[in-house]
Design a protein around this motif. Sequence first.
Motif, short mmCIF file in Angstrom:
data_model
loop_
_atom_site.label_atom_id
_atom_site.label_comp_id
_atom_site.label_asym_id
_atom_site.label_seq_id
_atom_site.Cartn_x
_atom_site.Cartn_y
_atom_site.Cartn_z
N ARG A 99 -27.62 25.87 -4.96
CA ARG A 99 -28.74 25.06 -5.46
C ARG A 99 -29.40 24.28 -4.32
O ARG A 99 -30.63 24.16 -4.27
CB ARG A 99 -28.24 24.09 -6.53
N ASP A 100 -28.60 23.77 -3.41
CA ASP A 100 -29.14 22.97 -2.31
C ASP A 100 -29.82 23.83 -1.25
O ASP A 100 -30.84 23.43 -0.67
CB ASP A 100 -28.03 22.16 -1.64
N GLN A 101 -29.26 25.02 -0.98
CA GLN A 101 -29.72 25.80 0.16
C GLN A 101 -30.45 27.08 -0.20
O GLN A 101 -31.01 27.74 0.69
CB GLN A 101 -28.53 26.12 1.08
N GLY A 102 -30.44 27.46 -1.46
CA GLY A 102 -31.07 28.72 -1.82
C GLY A 102 -30.13 29.88 -1.56
O GLY A 102 -28.91 29.71 -1.47
N PRO A 103 -30.65 31.10 -1.45
CA PRO A 103 -29.80 32.28 -1.27
C PRO A 103 -28.91 32.18 -0.03
O PRO A 103 -29.38 31.81 1.05
CB PRO A 103 -30.82 33.43 -1.13
N VAL A 104 -27.62 32.49 -0.20
CA VAL A 104 -26.64 32.39 0.88
C VAL A 104 -25.72 33.60 0.80
O VAL A 104 -25.37 34.05 -0.30
CB VAL A 104 -25.81 31.09 0.78
N ALA A 105 -25.30 34.11 1.95
CA ALA A 105 -24.32 35.20 1.99
C ALA A 105 -22.93 34.67 1.64
O ALA A 105 -22.62 33.50 1.88
CB ALA A 105 -24.32 35.85 3.36
N ARG A 106 -22.11 35.53 1.10
CA ARG A 106 -20.76 35.12 0.69
C ARG A 106 -19.96 34.55 1.86
O ARG A 106 -19.26 33.55 1.73
CB ARG A 106 -20.01 36.31 0.07
N THR A 107 -20.05 35.21 3.02
CA THR A 107 -19.29 34.73 4.18
C THR A 107 -19.72 33.32 4.57
O THR A 107 -18.90 32.49 4.95
CB THR A 107 -19.48 35.68 5.37
N ASP A 108 -21.01 33.05 4.46
CA ASP A 108 -21.51 31.72 4.82
C ASP A 108 -21.10 30.68 3.78
O ASP A 108 -20.86 29.52 4.12
CB ASP A 108 -23.03 31.76 4.96
N GLY A 131 -36.46 21.36 -15.76
CA GLY A 131 -35.89 21.89 -14.52
C GLY A 131 -34.97 23.05 -14.81
O GLY A 131 -34.22 23.04 -15.79
N ASP A 132 -35.03 24.09 -13.97
CA ASP A 132 -34.17 25.26 -14.20
C ASP A 132 -32.82 25.08 -13.53
O ASP A 132 -32.54 24.06 -12.88
CB ASP A 132 -34.88 26.55 -13.77
N PHE A 133 -31.96 26.09 -13.66
CA PHE A 133 -30.59 26.01 -13.16
C PHE A 133 -30.54 25.89 -11.64
O PHE A 133 -29.59 25.37 -11.08
CB PHE A 133 -29.81 27.24 -13.63
N ALA A 134 -31.60 26.35 -10.97
CA ALA A 134 -31.68 26.24 -9.52
C ALA A 134 -32.23 24.89 -9.08
O ALA A 134 -32.33 24.62 -7.88
CB ALA A 134 -32.55 27.37 -8.96
N GLY A 135 -32.59 24.03 -10.04
CA GLY A 135 -33.06 22.69 -9.71
C GLY A 135 -34.54 22.59 -9.48
O GLY A 135 -35.02 21.55 -9.00
N GLN A 136 -35.30 23.62 -9.83
CA GLN A 136 -36.73 23.61 -9.61
C GLN A 136 -37.49 23.23 -10.88
O GLN A 136 -37.06 23.56 -11.99
CB GLN A 136 -37.20 24.99 -9.13
N VAL A 137 -38.63 22.56 -10.69
CA VAL A 137 -39.46 22.16 -11.83
C VAL A 137 -40.18 23.39 -12.38
O VAL A 137 -40.85 24.12 -11.65
CB VAL A 137 -40.49 21.09 -11.41
N ARG A 138 -40.04 23.60 -13.67
CA ARG A 138 -40.70 24.73 -14.32
C ARG A 138 -41.86 24.31 -15.22
O ARG A 138 -42.72 25.12 -15.56
CB ARG A 138 -39.67 25.52 -15.14
N HIS A 139 -41.86 23.04 -15.61
CA HIS A 139 -42.93 22.56 -16.49
C HIS A 139 -42.96 21.05 -16.41
O HIS A 139 -41.92 20.39 -16.28
CB HIS A 139 -42.67 22.99 -17.94
N SER A 140 -44.17 20.48 -16.48
CA SER A 140 -44.32 19.02 -16.47
C SER A 140 -45.50 18.65 -17.35
O SER A 140 -46.54 19.32 -17.35
CB SER A 140 -44.54 18.52 -15.04
N MET A 179 -37.40 14.68 -10.13
CA MET A 179 -36.57 15.57 -9.32
C MET A 179 -35.13 15.06 -9.27
O MET A 179 -34.17 15.83 -9.39
CB MET A 179 -37.14 15.68 -7.91
N GLY A 180 -34.99 13.74 -9.10
CA GLY A 180 -33.65 13.16 -9.11
C GLY A 180 -32.99 13.28 -10.45
O GLY A 180 -31.78 13.55 -10.55
N GLY A 181 -33.76 13.08 -11.53
CA GLY A 181 -33.21 13.21 -12.87
C GLY A 181 -32.71 14.62 -13.15
O GLY A 181 -31.65 14.82 -13.75
N ILE A 182 -33.47 15.61 -12.69
CA ILE A 182 -33.05 17.01 -12.85
C ILE A 182 -31.74 17.25 -12.10
O ILE A 182 -30.80 17.84 -12.64
CB ILE A 182 -34.15 17.95 -12.33
N ALA A 183 -31.68 16.78 -10.86
CA ALA A 183 -30.47 17.00 -10.05
C ALA A 183 -29.26 16.32 -10.67
O ALA A 183 -28.16 16.90 -10.73
CB ALA A 183 -30.71 16.49 -8.63
N LEU A 184 -29.44 15.09 -11.15
CA LEU A 184 -28.31 14.37 -11.76
C LEU A 184 -27.86 15.04 -13.05
O LEU A 184 -26.65 15.13 -13.32
CB LEU A 184 -28.71 12.92 -12.02
N ALA A 185 -28.81 15.51 -13.85
CA ALA A 185 -28.46 16.16 -15.11
C ALA A 185 -27.71 17.47 -14.87
O ALA A 185 -26.73 17.78 -15.55
CB ALA A 185 -29.70 16.41 -15.95
#
Length: 403
Positions: free
Chosen positions: A22-31, A100-109, A384-390
Motif C-alpha cells: 500500500r505504501d510503495q505500490g507494486p513490489v517484487a517478492r524478493t524485495d 478510498g480503495d484497498f490500495a489507499g487511493q481516493v476513488r470518489h469524493s 487521505m489520513g482518514g482512509i489510511a487510518l480506516a
Amino acid sequence: MALSSTDTSRIGNTLAVIRTLRDQGPVARTDLGKLNGISSATVTSISSELLQQGLISERPPETPRSNGRGRPKTLIELKPNAACVVCIKLSINEIQLVVGDFAGQVRHSELHVVPTLTMSADDLAALLEDKISTVCTQQLKGFQRLAGICLAVQGVVSSQSGTVIWSPALSFRNAPVSARLAERFHCSVLLENDANCIASVLAAQSAYADCPNLVVIMLGYGIGMSVLINGVPYLGANGSAAEFGHSKYHPDGALCACGRRGCIEAYASDYALYRAAASHLELPSGDSAHPSEQQMQALTQLALNGEPTVQRIYAEAGRALGFGIANVLALFNPDLVLITGSGVRGFDVMQTAMHSAINDALVAELMGTTRIESCAWERDMTCMGGIALALHATDTQTLLDSD
C-alpha cells in the motif's frame, strides 16, 4: 493455509506485506522480504495465499534484461477493489465524503453544504446514515466489501467510546455516533480528530522519518494540532490533548468560536483574520463569519502586496502562533513543528512575527534543535489520513474475512 485469529505471527507478517504494498505500490517478492525482514519462503507462501484470497494480483513479468542474466522480476500489487473504506470529514456547515480503495487511493469524493450548527445529534446521525447509504449504493459497486468508515471531526472526540465530545461545527456535546453507524453499515467505524488524520499522513512521509516526536499544527478556518510522541499520537485522558487553538494568547481578548476569549484561534484562524480586516477595510462581499478560500486568498494577497492594516493583522496572528509554539517547545521538546493546512497560504506574512515571539518567549536552550517548518497544502490531507487510518484498523478483519 487459512489464517486464524490466533496465528499472530503469520497475521503480523501478512499485514506487513499488505501495508508495504500500500505504501510503495507494486513490489517484487524478493524485495518485500528484504523490506520487512521476512524470509523468501515466507513471502512466497504469504503472496500465494493473498492471490488465492483475491487481495493481490501479479503484474506481467518485467522485460528480460539485455545481458540475458537473471530472471525478470514479477511485481505483485494490492487489488484496489478487494475492499474499500468511506471517510467523512465534518466541518462547520459542510461534510465531505470520500471513498478510498484497498490500495489507499481516493476513488470518489463529494461535498455537501449542510447546516451543522443548527442540527441535533439525531439529525446529524440521520444525515450521515443517508449520505453514506447513498454513496454505498452509487459508488461501491465492484468492491468486494465495505471494510470500515472513518469520521474525521474538528474538535474533541473520544476514539475509544466513539463520542463527539465537543466540536465548533456542532451545537451539541457528548454525542455517541460510532455505534449507530457501525450497527447500520455492519462495519468498523473510527472517530478521529481531523488534525490527527493529517498528522498520520505527514508522519508516514520519508521526509519526516527522522522525526518520531512530531507536532503538526493545522491552520484554516480553525486551528488544530496533533502531537506524536515516539510516533504515537498523544490523546490525553479524554481525547482533548493538543487543543492548541484554544490555548490562550491574550486573556479577555478577541472572541473565539468556542465562546471564550483570547484563544490563539481568535487571532490566527481564517475567520479571525477576516473579521479583524473587515472591521477596518471594505472587503469583497461574502460570508465574513465563514470566509471562502477565494476571500482568504484575496486577503492574503493584500498582505503580500504591503497593505499596512492587513500586514499588522497577520503579524498579530504570527505573534499568537509564536507564543503558542513557544509553549509547545517548552512542554514537549519535539524534533519538528510542522505548520500546514489551508491557512498556510499566509505563513510568509506571519513567520517573521512568529519567530520573533518564539525568541522573546524562550531562552535558546529551551528551543534546542527543534525545527519549525511549513508544509504546502496542495491537497486536503484530512480524508487521505482518514482512509489510511480506516484501512490500517480494518486490515486484519479484511484478511480474516477473505479466507
